[in-house]
Design an enzyme around this catalytic site. Structure first.
Site, PDB file in Angstrom:
ATOM      1  N   SER A 153      57.905  82.023  32.221  1.00 39.01           N
ATOM      2  CA  SER A 153      59.085  82.726  31.714  1.00 39.01           C
ATOM      3  C   SER A 153      59.659  82.021  30.486  1.00 39.01           C
ATOM      4  O   SER A 153      60.142  82.678  29.551  1.00 39.01           O
ATOM      5  CB  SER A 153      60.156  82.819  32.807  1.00 39.01           C
ATOM      6  OG  SER A 153      59.735  83.681  33.853  1.00 39.01           O
ATOM      7  N   GLU A 154      59.599  80.688  30.482  1.00 40.70           N
ATOM      8  CA  GLU A 154      60.126  79.940  29.337  1.00 40.70           C
ATOM      9  C   GLU A 154      59.323  80.235  28.075  1.00 40.70           C
ATOM     10  O   GLU A 154      59.897  80.416  26.983  1.00 40.70           O
ATOM     11  CB  GLU A 154      60.095  78.432  29.653  1.00 40.70           C
ATOM     12  CG  GLU A 154      61.106  77.987  30.705  1.00 40.70           C
ATOM     13  CD  GLU A 154      60.721  78.376  32.137  1.00 40.70           C
ATOM     14  OE1 GLU A 154      61.607  78.331  33.002  1.00 40.70           O
ATOM     15  OE2 GLU A 154      59.548  78.724  32.382  1.00 40.70           O
TER      16      GLU A 154
ATOM     17  N   GLU B 133      49.744  83.189  33.149  1.00 39.02           N
ATOM     18  CA  GLU B 133      49.656  84.001  31.929  1.00 39.02           C
ATOM     19  C   GLU B 133      50.909  83.854  31.065  1.00 39.02           C
ATOM     20  O   GLU B 133      51.387  84.791  30.446  1.00 39.02           O
ATOM     21  CB  GLU B 133      49.334  85.464  32.257  1.00 39.02           C
ATOM     22  CG  GLU B 133      48.008  85.557  32.996  1.00 39.02           C
ATOM     23  CD  GLU B 133      47.373  86.940  33.003  1.00 39.02           C
ATOM     24  OE1 GLU B 133      47.642  87.720  32.087  1.00 39.02           O
ATOM     25  OE2 GLU B 133      46.603  87.202  33.929  1.00 39.02           O
TER      26      GLU B 133
ATOM     27  N   PHE C 178      38.175  82.880  33.645  1.00 36.82           N
ATOM     28  CA  PHE C 178      38.798  82.532  32.371  1.00 36.82           C
ATOM     29  C   PHE C 178      39.227  81.075  32.446  1.00 36.82           C
ATOM     30  O   PHE C 178      40.204  80.738  33.124  1.00 36.82           O
ATOM     31  CB  PHE C 178      40.001  83.461  32.173  1.00 36.82           C
ATOM     32  CG  PHE C 178      40.748  83.358  30.876  1.00 36.82           C
ATOM     33  CD1 PHE C 178      40.288  83.990  29.727  1.00 36.82           C
ATOM     34  CD2 PHE C 178      41.971  82.690  30.813  1.00 36.82           C
ATOM     35  CE1 PHE C 178      41.022  83.953  28.543  1.00 36.82           C
ATOM     36  CE2 PHE C 178      42.705  82.646  29.638  1.00 36.82           C
ATOM     37  CZ  PHE C 178      42.228  83.277  28.499  1.00 36.82           C
TER      38      PHE C 178
ATOM     39  N   THR D 209      43.343  76.975  31.110  1.00 40.20           N
ATOM     40  CA  THR D 209      44.386  76.020  31.490  1.00 40.20           C
ATOM     41  C   THR D 209      43.816  74.637  31.802  1.00 40.20           C
ATOM     42  O   THR D 209      42.787  74.509  32.465  1.00 40.20           O
ATOM     43  CB  THR D 209      45.153  76.542  32.714  1.00 40.20           C
ATOM     44  OG1 THR D 209      45.695  77.821  32.402  1.00 40.20           O
ATOM     45  CG2 THR D 209      46.280  75.612  33.105  1.00 40.20           C
TER      46      THR D 209
ATOM     47  N   GLY E  14      48.888  74.153  29.396  1.00 45.21           N
ATOM     48  CA  GLY E  14      49.029  75.329  30.244  1.00 45.21           C
ATOM     49  C   GLY E  14      49.301  76.569  29.423  1.00 45.21           C
ATOM     50  O   GLY E  14      48.403  77.144  28.809  1.00 45.21           O
TER      51      GLY E  14
ATOM     52  N   GLY F 184      67.408  89.723  57.285  1.00 50.05           N
ATOM     53  CA  GLY F 184      68.030  88.690  58.105  1.00 50.05           C
ATOM     54  C   GLY F 184      67.009  87.668  58.563  1.00 50.05           C
ATOM     55  O   GLY F 184      66.008  87.406  57.885  1.00 50.05           O
TER      56      GLY F 184
END
Length: 390
Positions: free
Chosen positions: A369-370, A366, A123, A126, A131, A342
């Site tokens: 978040s923004e 894809e 695909f 971008t 983007g 740890g």
């Protein structure tokens, strides 16, 4: 109505779960160290039908709907995310463009080969300057007098580009106007003159999942390469494929979070501090509780978004909400997993160290978040304005 009955899907899902946990999990370090997918695992994935699990049965795929797809994604997310990436573009963002927008001739030419894994589809959307929002696309396609198209431009971070046989490539045919965004999508075989693929990128995580820059320099394709024969279908095709893919990514994130939790539980049950299993410490239990809540909430949200997609109740806000929550959640769960391990959690031989790096990418591709927040917030405000205007 799904093409696959619940009983048949249960059998498919269980076979994938067994394959992941018995064949793939023991090879995770090999995949990461070699930054490559072993040929035998690739062949096993083909034989199981995984290159076409979301392709309709009439084109040789398994025909899973998105609700089933998400359940499968939760299993695939349990191991190295490079495994899913190997056939992810065939089933998802690239394959779905053909399934939903291709002409009968285009489907006949490509879909069965994509479903079998004979063809790897990539695909190519971008770009360095475009983007998560394809509206900024700069790759150009110019129609010639004989009906051919000439493509020029550069793409980046293109998954499976080095192994691709077919590029589903997006290009601008004109500036956006009242008739549409002016973006078309083209089917470009990898051996087309003028198409070059750079060596794959070196990434923070997801070793074995290759991404590369792809350049189109005077690439000539016939009119029959325009998906759907519609020069304005590109933007819509991209948005639909990405929205569907967001629900799949949500399931993938849940699977990775479950693995991080399981690894943490195994560790805290046997690791000791001052002779006491660390799982007995209340602050460790608090981390485990937060991780479990995240996994459960993410699983419920991914399933809900998938159900809303299948019923066509919501194919915009729900996918973004699920993708946003689940990918942010898995980052938090992976961080807590390293914490409860740890110092050992920072060591390369520990699965949680790899998970921590692998899942960071889920918040970027894809749609970041923004971008998801803009889709959700903007969509809800738009609905509210409509209601207020009534």
């Amino acid at each position: 109505m799904s093409e696959v009955s619940p009983e048949d899907f249960t059998a498919i899902n269980e076979s994938v779960r067994e394959w992941i946990r018995t064949r793939v999990v023991p090879r995770e370090r090999e995949i990461a160290d070699n930054d490559a997918m072993p040929d035998d695992l690739r062949q096993q994935a083909k034989e199981m039908g995984l290159f076409g699990f979301a392709i309709p049965q009439e084109w040789g795929g398994l025909g899973l709907d998105l609700a089933q797809d998400v359940e499968l994604a939760m299993e695939l997310g349990y191991t190295s995310l490079a495994v899913r990436s190997m056939f992810g573009t065939n089933n998802g963002i690239a394959g779905q463009v053909l399934v939903n927008y291709g002409t009968d001739e285009q489907k006949t030419q490509w879909l069965e080969k994509i479903a079998s894994g004979e063809v790897v589809a990539s695909f190519a959307l971008t770009e360095p300057g475009a983007g998560s929002n394809p509206a900024g696309l700069r790759t150009k396609a110019v129609e010639q007098d004989n009906g051919d198209w000439i493509l020029d431009g550069e793409k980046c971070f293109i998954t499976n580009a080095e192994s691709a046989d077919l590029f589903v490539a997006f290009a601008r045919t004109r500036p956006a106007d009242a008739n549409g965004p002016g973006i078309a999508v083209f089917l470009v075989p990898a051996d087309t003159a003028g198409l070059t693929v750079a060596p794959h990128d070196e990434k923070m995580g997801q070793q074995g999942a290759w991404t590369s820059n792809v350049a189109f320099s005077g690439v000539r394709v016939p009119a029959s390469a325009v998906v759907g024969g519609d020069v304005d279908a590109g933007y819509r095709a991209a948005m639909t494929s990405l929205a569907r893919g967001r629900v799949h990514i949500s399931g993938l994130a849940v699977g990775a979070a479950q693995r991080a939790l399981d690894e943490s539980l195994r560790h805290v049950a046997v690791a000791t501090q001052g002779g006491t299993p660390i799982g007995d410490f209340q602050l460790v239990q608090a981390h485990i509780a937060d991780m479990q809540i995240g996994v459960m909430a993410g699983r419920a949200l991914a399933r809900d978004a998938a159900a809303k997609w299948v019923s066509e109740e919501d194919r915009r806000i729900a996918p973004s909400a699920a993708k946003l929550f689940c990918t942010e959640m898995v980052g938090q769960v992976a961080d807590k997993a390293v914490q409860v391990h740890g110092g050992s959690g920072y060591m390369r031989e520990m699965p949680v160290e790899r998970i921590y790096r692998d899942v960071r990418l889920l918040r970027l591709y894809e749609g970041t978040s923004e971008i998801q927040r803009l889709i959700i917030g903007g969509g809800l405000v738009k609905q509210a304005k409509k209601e207020a205007a009534k």
